[in-house]
Write a protein that holds these residues in place. Structure first.
Motif, short mmCIF file in Angstrom:
data_model
loop_
_atom_site.label_atom_id
_atom_site.label_comp_id
_atom_site.label_asym_id
_atom_site.label_seq_id
_atom_site.Cartn_x
_atom_site.Cartn_y
_atom_site.Cartn_z
N PHE A 1 0.87 -1.18 0.00
CA PHE A 1 0.00 0.00 0.00
C PHE A 1 0.89 1.22 0.00
N ALA A 2 0.76 2.08 -1.01
CA ALA A 2 1.66 3.22 -1.10
C ALA A 2 0.91 4.48 -1.45
N GLN A 3 1.33 5.57 -0.88
CA GLN A 3 0.74 6.85 -1.24
C GLN A 3 1.79 7.94 -1.14
N THR A 4 1.68 8.89 -2.08
CA THR A 4 2.60 10.02 -2.11
C THR A 4 1.81 11.31 -1.95
N ARG A 5 2.34 12.20 -1.14
CA ARG A 5 1.73 13.53 -1.02
C ARG A 5 2.64 14.56 -1.66
N MET B 1 -4.19 5.98 -3.85
CA MET B 1 -3.60 4.91 -3.05
C MET B 1 -3.26 3.76 -3.99
N GLN C 1 6.35 13.42 0.02
CA GLN C 1 6.64 12.33 0.94
C GLN C 1 5.87 11.10 0.49
N LYS D 1 4.81 7.14 1.71
CA LYS D 1 4.80 6.14 2.77
C LYS D 1 4.28 4.82 2.20
N VAL D 2 4.91 3.76 2.66
CA VAL D 2 4.54 2.44 2.17
C VAL D 2 4.38 1.51 3.36
#
Lengths: 437, 410
Positions: free
Chosen positions: B72-76, B91, B396, B398-399
């Protein structure tokens, strides 16, 4: 149950922990009061584009864009513009991209007049006060002229009293923050009329008198800052760098060998100057004995020159291009000298009143080299450059957004604020037909 | 039968996203994921086919190994210099997988053979179509699956070597906006899609120094993933279509070589500690080129500079035998980004990664062992730009990665 709950909350945690949570720094006005932002200016401020004024152009005026950014730092939600009812343009129709067929039956894509019903321009003074007092065509020296409504229909729409002047109208809405982009028309009218000038003193075809310019400009700025308003003064761009003057090259006469030979015979005084390939146009010039000569490097041909006449009827070769379609080197120098004189004064005014000074003149020069914003390259090239609208003088909404970002940058630097930048690409550029003929 | 069906369905899962630095994915074994990505020094199971082919002949018996990672990864993104705007990528949920089968030819035979199928590189990032960087990227998906037949030879009691040939297949799929609008203001879009393949190898050696210390070294070669005939579709206003013919394109994406030195230390009967150092030759990635078969005055071949830098990552892990049934693992890693300032593109807005992980194994019986791990991977918040497109932002990523697997010993 408890176990299921644990498993579920475990997965919820998983999802939550993979979301980046950092917060962007909050933008700040740093004490600037945007509760009543007022824009003063000419067509550029009004949102004029594609050769006319129309509703969506007004809604995407740079003052409207600036206002939306000012809202993010606590500015008033209200921003009132003297909007026209429709999209066609007023008092003339706007240009759109379309297909047209020339006299020889060749169809090509280019700017054509919009086909919709012409808009109406009833007086809207009852809706005043406005936040955008941009009046297309207005010069700095017109700003205190009583009865200006008679000379300018756009002013006539806004002025509550046709015998009054724009400054009196603006005064009714004391600004807490203002922008002022006046002065372009004090040189532009001279340029777009081919630098011919007019014997009538005060004609828009003449460059404005410097003393009058300074006096009126000073009066307007003093009025705006009288209540302690902060603001920004934008200077005059180099009008000779806009597509209106740069799209048709002075050496745009393309010849083959036989045509070049024919012209060399026809113009024995030109010393066999015509060759196969690119040649400078033959232009009218009453200051030389023959009354015509070849254009010189650096001289400019106006976008309004009839293209069919050049293409098919020997304009620029057999027939000299009339001087009203040409800016010669002397005329260009007159424009540059006047622009520098006016801009020096604008800068003095900004310093004297401690206002932000936005050097649009320099900025447009950087745009001329091509400017990349978020993956899109903008340039002053006509149609394909994306920044200038179809009249070659005014900007597209994207072009206005680029200009507005430069204003924001300078305002932020001057007032140590952090007003957010505009996402330029969310506005429209040139719209292309969804048909192929 | 059941097992075969399981393997087949694993195989159909879509592979991959970048969540290690660059577009590497460091999740080729559950135990190793749980131990911060370490695993070159010691052959833990059949996944050594990837981590160190030299260890394959060290296995006691044949083993079939399957694992899948849910990623599961998301970048802001936050706009700079004045942060009026933040935008989040969609996502991303991805499932890199691994399958290994291998072991010694017979009990106590010096030769080990095996096959590994795994997904060591890939990346995926999808933004909203209308996001502020839409003319730089809207979505990107790079996939790769490696097939590695492997041979290992136990030269002597304390020294074994191994190597495998790598056939890689994969694909690229990317979308970005074209800043040309139709009558209704709708922007154009480019969609490039193609299959890629490449060749490489993976070699390694393990040396047992004494009863406590063991060292491994491995070299996974660079693999040039070549797209020979991808399809390029352009959606632009009809009046401009002749300028943007739908055509085919070619491109090459280099997957960098990785040199690893791993150390394993058996502290007690129950506790093993290990450290891995990976040296990634990212400098192979100079630019991303698209060569179109049909060019026009506006559709020209593109070259986007990337100029990645070689980087060393550091990994630590520990393994604790809790009892006959359970083992516990934990680890941490620092994985610095190969992407230099000025080249941080929103299609892979990379930054230095910090990784924490943990996991456990459960031995059901002599044949079957279940494995589970979880990794938490975050980049430091990075303020960066992609200069060629003048696109600036703070990013940023997060994974979170749960990893599940099973081994079957024959």
């Amino acid at each position: 149950m408890k176990k299921i709950f644990l498993v579920l909350s475990g997965f919820a945690l998983l999802f939550a922990s993979c979301k980046p949570t950092f917060k962007a720094d909050a933008p700040s006005a740093n004490g600037l009061n945007f509760s009543n932002y007022v824009a003063i200016g000419n067509s550029l401020t009004a949102g004029y584009a594609d050769g006319s004024l129309y509703r969506s152009g007004q809604m995407n005026s740079y003052p409207s864009m600036l206002h939306q950014q000012f809202v993010l730092v606590g500015g008033s939600l209200e921003f009132k513009q003297p909007l026209l009812p429709g999209e066609s343009g007023w008092p003339g129709r706007k240009y759109v991209m379309g297909f047209s067929t020339d006299v020889m039956g060749v169809t090509s894509m280019g700017p054509v007049l919009y086909s919709g019903t012409l808009d109406t321009g009833a007086n809207v003074a009852s809706l005043a006060p406005f936040n955008n007092y941009g009046v297309p065509g207005i010069r700095a020296i017109d700003y205190t002229t009583n009865g200006y409504a008679i000379m300018n229909p756009y002013a006539g729409r806004i002025l509550s009293n046709p015998f009054s002047n724009m400054l009196a109208e603006v005064k009714k809405n004391p600004a807490t923050f203002f922008t002022m982009w006046l002065g372009s028309n004090d040189v532009l009218g001279y340029a777009t009329s081919g630098g011919e000038g007019s014997p009538t003193i005060g004609s828009p075809n003449n460059i404005s008198d410097v003393t009058t310019f300074k006096t009126v400009y000073d009066t307007v700025v003093k009025t705006m800052v009288a209540n302690g308003a902060k603001g920004a003064l934008m200077n005059i761009p180099d009008v000779t760098s806009i597509p209106y003057f740069t799209t048709i090259p002075a050496n745009g006469l393309t010849l083959n060998d036989s045509l070049a030979n024919l012209l060399n015979m026809a113009y024995p005084g030109f010393n066999n100057n015509f060759v196969a390939g690119a040649n400078y146009f033959v232009i009218q010039d009453p200051t030389v004995v023959a009354g015509f000569r070849q254009a010189l490097p650096g001289e400019l041909i106006l976008l309004t020159v009839p293209q069919d006449s050049i293409r098919y009827f020997g304009w620029g070769s057999a027939t000299p291009i009339p001087k009203k379609y040409v800016l010669d080197l002397t005329e260009i120098q007159n424009i540059k000298t006047a622009t520098t004189t006016f801009n020096d004064y604008l800068q003095q005014q900004a310093i004297a009143h401690n206002l932000a000074y936005v050097d649009m003149n320099s900025f447009m020069k950087t745009l001329a080299k091509g400017m990349v914003f978020n993956g899109v390259t903008y340039s002053p090239t006509f149609v394909t450059g994306g920044a200038f609208s179809l009249d070659g003088v005014h900007l597209t909404p994207r072009g206005y957004a680029i200009a507005a970002n430069e204003m924001i940058r300078v305002i932020n630097a001057h007032y140590k604020s952090t007003v957010p930048m505009i996402d330029v690409n969310k506005f429209n550029g040139i719209l292309f037909p969804s048909t192929t003929h | 039968m059941t097992k075969r069906r399981l393997l087949t369905s694993l195989f159909l899962l879509p592979a991959a996203i970048a969540f290690s630095a660059g577009y590497q994915i460091n999740v080729q074994g559950v135990r190793q994921v749980a131990m911060g990505g370490t695993g070159c020094g010691l052959a833990w199971d059949a996944s050594t086919i990837f981590y160190n082919p030299g260890g394959l002949s060290d296995l006691n018996n044949w083993q079939a190994y399957g694992s899948v990672n849910l990623l599961f990864a998301q970048t802001r993104y936050a706009q700079v210099p004045t942060q009026g705007l933040t935008e989040d990528s969609k996502m991303g949920v991805y499932a890199p997988f691994n399958i290994y089968v291998g072991g010694p030819l017979a009990a106590n035979n010096k030769i080990g053979v095996g096959l590994g199928i795994y997904t060591p590189f890939g990346s995926g990032l999808t933004w909203e179509n209308s996001w502020s960087g839409r003319f730089v990227t809207q979505s990107i998906n790079l996939k790769s699956v490696f097939f590695q037949p492997t041979v290992s030879y136990k030269v002597c009691d304390f020294f074994s070597i191994g190597g495998g040939f790598v056939y890689a297949m994969g694909g690229v799929d990317l979308k970005k906006g074209i800043p040309l609008q139709d009558e209704n203001g709708i922007n154009g879009q480019a969609h490039l899609k193609g299959n890629a393949n490449g060749l490489g190898y993976n070699i390694g050696a393990q040396i047992r120094i004494d009863d406590q210390w063991q060292i491994g070294i491995s070299y996974r070669s660079r693999v040039n993933m070549k797209v020979k005939k991808g399809t390029a579709n352009f959606y632009v206003p009809s009046s401009l279509e002749t300028n943007f013919p739908n055509t085919s394109f070619s491109t090459t994406l280099p997957l960098p070589s990785v040199t690893t030195i791993g150390i394993a230390f058996k502290a007690t009967d129950e506790i093993t500690l290990q450290a891995d150092f990976n040296y990634l030759k990212w400098s192979a990635y100079k630019q991303l080129e698209f060569d179109y078969v049909d060019n026009t005055s506006v559709l020209t071949d593109t070259k986007s500079p990337r100029n990645y830098n070689d980087k060393m990552s550091f990994r630590l892990g520990g393994h604790y035998i809790f009892n006959d049934k359970f083992c516990l693992m934990a680890g941490a890693a620092y994985d610095p980004t190969p992407v230099a300032d000025g080249y941080v593109s929103p299609d892979l807005p990379d930054a230095n990664h910090w990784i924490m992980s943990g996991g456990l194994t459960y031995e059901l019986n002599e044949k079957i062992t279940f494995m589970g791990a979880i990794e938490y991977n975050t980049t430091v918040r990075r303020n960066a730009q992609y200069t060629p497109d003048n696109f600036n932002g703070t990013y940023q990523t997060k994974v979170v990665l749960p990893s599940f697997g099973m081994t079957y010993d024959f």
